[in-house]
Design a protein around this motif. Sequence first.
Motif, PDB file in Angstrom:
ATOM      1  N   LYS A  28      -6.972  17.650   5.412  1.00 35.20           N
ATOM      2  CA  LYS A  28      -6.546  16.254   5.377  1.00 35.20           C
ATOM      3  C   LYS A  28      -6.451  15.759   3.927  1.00 35.20           C
ATOM      4  O   LYS A  28      -7.295  16.073   3.099  1.00 35.20           O
ATOM      5  N   ILE A  29      -5.401  15.004   3.671  1.00 31.93           N
ATOM      6  CA  ILE A  29      -5.293  14.346   2.359  1.00 31.93           C
ATOM      7  C   ILE A  29      -5.058  12.861   2.600  1.00 31.93           C
ATOM      8  O   ILE A  29      -4.202  12.478   3.396  1.00 31.93           O
ATOM      9  N   LYS A  30      -5.853  12.061   1.903  1.00 34.18           N
ATOM     10  CA  LYS A  30      -5.655  10.608   1.983  1.00 34.18           C
ATOM     11  C   LYS A  30      -5.035  10.122   0.674  1.00 34.18           C
ATOM     12  O   LYS A  30      -5.580  10.359  -0.405  1.00 34.18           O
ATOM     13  N   ILE A  31      -3.909   9.464   0.819  1.00 34.92           N
ATOM     14  CA  ILE A  31      -3.156   9.025  -0.360  1.00 34.92           C
ATOM     15  C   ILE A  31      -2.941   7.520  -0.313  1.00 34.92           C
ATOM     16  O   ILE A  31      -2.713   6.943   0.753  1.00 34.92           O
ATOM     17  N   LYS A  32      -3.024   6.922  -1.475  1.00 35.92           N
ATOM     18  CA  LYS A  32      -2.701   5.497  -1.575  1.00 35.92           C
ATOM     19  C   LYS A  32      -1.448   5.353  -2.422  1.00 35.92           C
ATOM     20  O   LYS A  32      -1.331   5.983  -3.474  1.00 35.92           O
ATOM     21  N   ILE A  33      -0.546   4.489  -1.956  1.00 32.03           N
ATOM     22  CA  ILE A  33       0.640   4.223  -2.762  1.00 32.03           C
ATOM     23  C   ILE A  33       0.674   2.762  -3.169  1.00 32.03           C
ATOM     24  O   ILE A  33       0.750   1.867  -2.345  1.00 32.03           O
ATOM     25  N   GLY A  34       0.561   2.563  -4.458  1.00 29.87           N
ATOM     26  CA  GLY A  34       0.536   1.204  -4.988  1.00 29.87           C
ATOM     27  C   GLY A  34       1.872   0.516  -4.834  1.00 29.87           C
ATOM     28  O   GLY A  34       2.928   1.133  -4.969  1.00 29.87           O
ATOM     29  N   GLU A  35       1.758  -0.781  -4.577  1.00 33.84           N
ATOM     30  CA  GLU A  35       2.950  -1.580  -4.296  1.00 33.84           C
ATOM     31  C   GLU A  35       3.917  -1.655  -5.480  1.00 33.84           C
ATOM     32  O   GLU A  35       5.124  -1.754  -5.287  1.00 33.84           O
ATOM     33  N   LEU A  36       3.378  -1.601  -6.697  1.00 34.75           N
ATOM     34  CA  LEU A  36       4.274  -1.728  -7.844  1.00 34.75           C
ATOM     35  C   LEU A  36       5.315  -0.612  -7.880  1.00 34.75           C
ATOM     36  O   LEU A  36       6.449  -0.828  -8.263  1.00 34.75           O
ATOM     37  N   GLN A  37       4.898   0.561  -7.448  1.00 28.84           N
ATOM     38  CA  GLN A  37       5.820   1.685  -7.509  1.00 28.84           C
ATOM     39  C   GLN A  37       6.886   1.636  -6.415  1.00 28.84           C
ATOM     40  O   GLN A  37       7.889   2.327  -6.507  1.00 28.84           O
ATOM     41  N   GLN A  38       6.670   0.805  -5.409  1.00 27.72           N
ATOM     42  CA  GLN A  38       7.692   0.575  -4.374  1.00 27.72           C
ATOM     43  C   GLN A  38       8.250   1.866  -3.795  1.00 27.72           C
ATOM     44  O   GLN A  38       9.458   2.081  -3.778  1.00 27.72           O
ATOM     45  N   ILE A  39       7.338   2.744  -3.372  1.00 25.96           N
ATOM     46  CA  ILE A  39       7.782   3.985  -2.742  1.00 25.96           C
ATOM     47  C   ILE A  39       7.699   3.816  -1.233  1.00 25.96           C
ATOM     48  O   ILE A  39       6.670   3.386  -0.710  1.00 25.96           O
TER      49      ILE A  39
END
Lengths: 136, 240
Positions: A28-39
């Motif tokens: 399992k990998i838990k990833i966070k994507i920050g809003e600034l990067q808009q991915i």
Amino acid sequence: MHEWALAEAVVSTAIKVSKKEKFKKITKIKIKIGELQQIDIDTFEFLLKEIIGNHTLIDKAELKIEKEEGVLKCNVCAHKWNFKEVIEKLSEEYSEAIHFIPEVAHIYTRCPKCGSPDFKIVEGRGVLIETIEGIR
Amino acid sequence: MDPRLNIIDKRLENIKRLIAVGGGKGGIGKSLTASALALTLSKLGYKVGLLDLDFCSPSAHIILGVKGIYPKEEKGIIPPEIYGIRFMSIIYYAEDNPSPLRGIDISNAIIELLAITQWGELDFLIVDMPPGIGDSILDTIRLMKRVEFLIITTQSKVVLETVKKVLKILRELKVPIIGVIENMRLAKSSFVKEELKEFNVPFLSAIDFDKSLEDSLGDINKLSKTDFVRHIEKLVDKIK
Ligand SMILES: Nc1ncnc2c1ncn2[C@@H]1O[C@H](COP(=O)(O)OP(=O)(O)OP(=O)(O)O)[C@@H](O)[C@H]1O
Ligand SMILES: [Mg+2]
Ligand SMILES: [Zn+2]
């Protein structure tokens, strides 16, 4: 799709960590994507799945991807705000520039309270790995 | 965990040599040397990239007259080619706006650029360094592990004092130093050579102050004919 480069970075990091931890399989990998990067999360998941398919160490891993809100704090007046408040007012060109290099938010956005470009990106800048789980 | 830090080595793995053009002091000809060097190496048939790491006052695009080009998106970003040079700069994203960035932001932007730029195969990646012994130089050393420095100085005591500090820190950190170029020479003198003797680094050449230079900035044909570029062409054998 420039996100591919960041997805590859996530997979390389997971593999590197799992070798150190002597994992036989990454589960399992838990990833966070920050809003600034808009991915777009679905896009990122799609790219990740494509890349992990090439590595038996990680190909079965569960991917948990979460969005992290963009929180900004002014160094001058201490006001705190959410990236959402400012992104809506930005032209497509400028928000795309922030998508590539989130730091250019200092160029195209200002503190909504005092107008300063001198603010901290407290949270939600870009792609981060929270946890990597595996079996030994 | 920041995944970007683990992919930078891979992004740079097909680059034979990484050369940072630095000197610590501002306005001494780092950008001009970096641009002229990239141009010269490209003319000699080498595969060359040029990375402008000066986010607050990017200059390489002004010197080379870069306009209207933009990276392609393909598994990252692919720097556009101009005069055979794969050129990467913050200008694609900042345009000509001021970039009021603090150290942490500069560092983050450098990491992002290095993590997403697909240089491909290169013989040389020339890095135009900003002034200072801060974030940019530390990140260059930290992230581009095989980097070598080409140091620019002038005859000025004020400049030399800073250049010595840069040489000292590079020495301490065991970063290879290709040599020193004395720029903007106004009169023949061995002052720079003498002052830098203790560092035992190759003194590559002295370039005279060139009055026609300013008029040639942004025009590649004019620039190629300047004494400055001719001089770089002559000393390139000591670098390549
Ligand atoms: N040999 C020279 N003769 C005349 N002018 C020169 C010479 N070398 C550099 N210059 C001029 O000096 C100015 C500063 O040069 P350049 O931008 O390359 O310096 P820099 O060290 O990169 O500055 P910064 O620290 O701001 O990045 C430019 O206008 C350039 O054309
Ligand atoms: Mg410069
Ligand atoms: Zn404020």
